[in-house]
Design an enzyme around this catalytic site. Structure first.
Site, short mmCIF file in Angstrom:
data_model
loop_
_atom_site.label_atom_id
_atom_site.label_comp_id
_atom_site.label_asym_id
_atom_site.label_seq_id
_atom_site.Cartn_x
_atom_site.Cartn_y
_atom_site.Cartn_z
NE ARG A 1 -0.33 0.42 4.97
CZ ARG A 1 0.57 1.29 5.43
NH1 ARG A 1 0.90 2.35 4.71
NH2 ARG A 1 1.16 1.10 6.61
N GLY A 2 0.24 2.39 -0.28
CA GLY A 2 0.92 3.66 -0.10
C GLY A 2 1.00 4.02 1.37
CG PHE B 1 -1.28 0.13 16.13
CD1 PHE B 1 -0.69 -1.09 16.43
CD2 PHE B 1 -2.48 0.46 16.75
CE1 PHE B 1 -1.28 -1.96 17.33
CE2 PHE B 1 -3.08 -0.41 17.65
CZ PHE B 1 -2.48 -1.62 17.95
CB ILE C 1 -5.83 7.54 3.89
CG1 ILE C 1 -7.18 8.02 4.42
CG2 ILE C 1 -5.95 7.10 2.43
CD1 ILE C 1 -7.71 9.26 3.71
N GLY C 2 -4.18 4.62 3.57
CA GLY C 2 -3.10 3.99 2.80
C GLY C 2 -3.73 3.11 1.74
N GLY D 1 -7.00 0.81 2.25
CA GLY D 1 -8.07 1.77 2.50
C GLY D 1 -7.83 2.70 3.66
CG LEU D 2 -11.28 4.25 5.75
CD1 LEU D 2 -11.72 4.13 7.20
CD2 LEU D 2 -12.19 5.23 5.02
CB ALA D 3 -7.10 2.60 9.99
CB CYS E 1 1.35 8.47 8.74
SG CYS E 1 -0.13 7.47 8.97
#
Length: 243
Positions: free
Chosen positions: A83-84, A89, A152-153, A164-166, A182
């Site tokens: 991922r980007g 975590f 976001i990654g 996606g997102l966390a 990040c």
């Protein structure tokens, strides 16, 4: 998308899933989405304690503040991904969404897609009285003041999305002390519970997961969401296929 057309986002409620199993499932579903065997969908889940590194792993490794064996003593796994983004975590009481979408079918570019992920978390924070914002230049994710509440990654392959997102509902924020989240130094990580205050009782995590899914659907132009609760067998079958 043509006016009045119905577009359904299928949402799989998966509960707590180990990171490696979720990754295998995403790989299988991206292949299925590319082949047209499934439609647009999103995985809604939580992970056990897990640190993940983005595809620029050498840079991300420098933002690990503890060696891997120490992370294991905390009960956490470490995964290197495609991922980007940098290092982050994942853990209990953090809502994770992994959209498996065709951006071309949606008529979206990468930037607009990422903005949709940002607006999803901002809208859900607002539902609970918290004012969040996109990051400043060089700051990924979603922030409350100078405190990061959502990461976001993403990875986009031939116009198809995964990762996606966390969004931090109420995870143990102590885990973030072992990384530079990040890759952004000198900034705090926060959660929805911390921002609303301990005296405020949030709804069940499952409710917030569903709020995120519905907000995501609106942000990306879907007209309906179809929730599925019986997708656990897909995780098991993906693990068998990839073994």
């Amino acid at each position: 998308m043509s006016g009045g057309a119905r577009r359904v986002l299928e949402a799989w409620r998966l509960g707590v899933v180990r990171y490696g199993d979720a990754l295998q499932l995403q790989e299988r579903l991206v292949a299925d989405r590319k082949a047209g065997r499934v439609g647009d969908l999103v995985l809604s889940l939580q992970h056990p304690p897990t640190y993940t590194l983005g595809k620029r792993s050498e840079k991300a490794e420098r933002n690990l503040l503890a060696p891997e064996h120490e992370l294991r003593t905390l009960g956490a796994e470490l995964h290197r991904t495609e991922r980007g983004g940098d290092v982050t975590f994942h853990g209990p009481r953090q809502a994770v969404l992994y959209p498996i979408l065709s951006l071309r079918a949606l008529g979206l570019g990468a930037r607009r897609y990422v903005e949709g992920l940002e607006s999803t978390m901002i809208e859900v924070a607002a539902l609970h009285g918290v004012s969040a914002r996109p990051g400043d230049p060089g700051e990924t994710g979603v922030w409350v003041g100078d405190r990061k509440i959502g990461a976001i990654g993403v990875r986009i392959s031939s116009g198809f999305t995964w990762h996606g997102l966390a969004f931090n509902i109420d995870p143990d924020l102590g885990y973030f002390e072992h990384i530079v989240p990040c890759g952004i130094a000198g900034k705090e990580v926060t959660s929805l519970q911390r921002e609303v205050g301990d005296w405020v009782e949030l709804p069940a995590d499952e409710v917030i997961h569903d709020q995120l899914v519905r907000c995501l659907a609106r942000a990306l132009g879907f007209t309906d969401v179809e929730f599925k609760d019986d997708s656990g067998d897909m995780i098991r079958s993906a693990a068998i296929v990839q073994s």
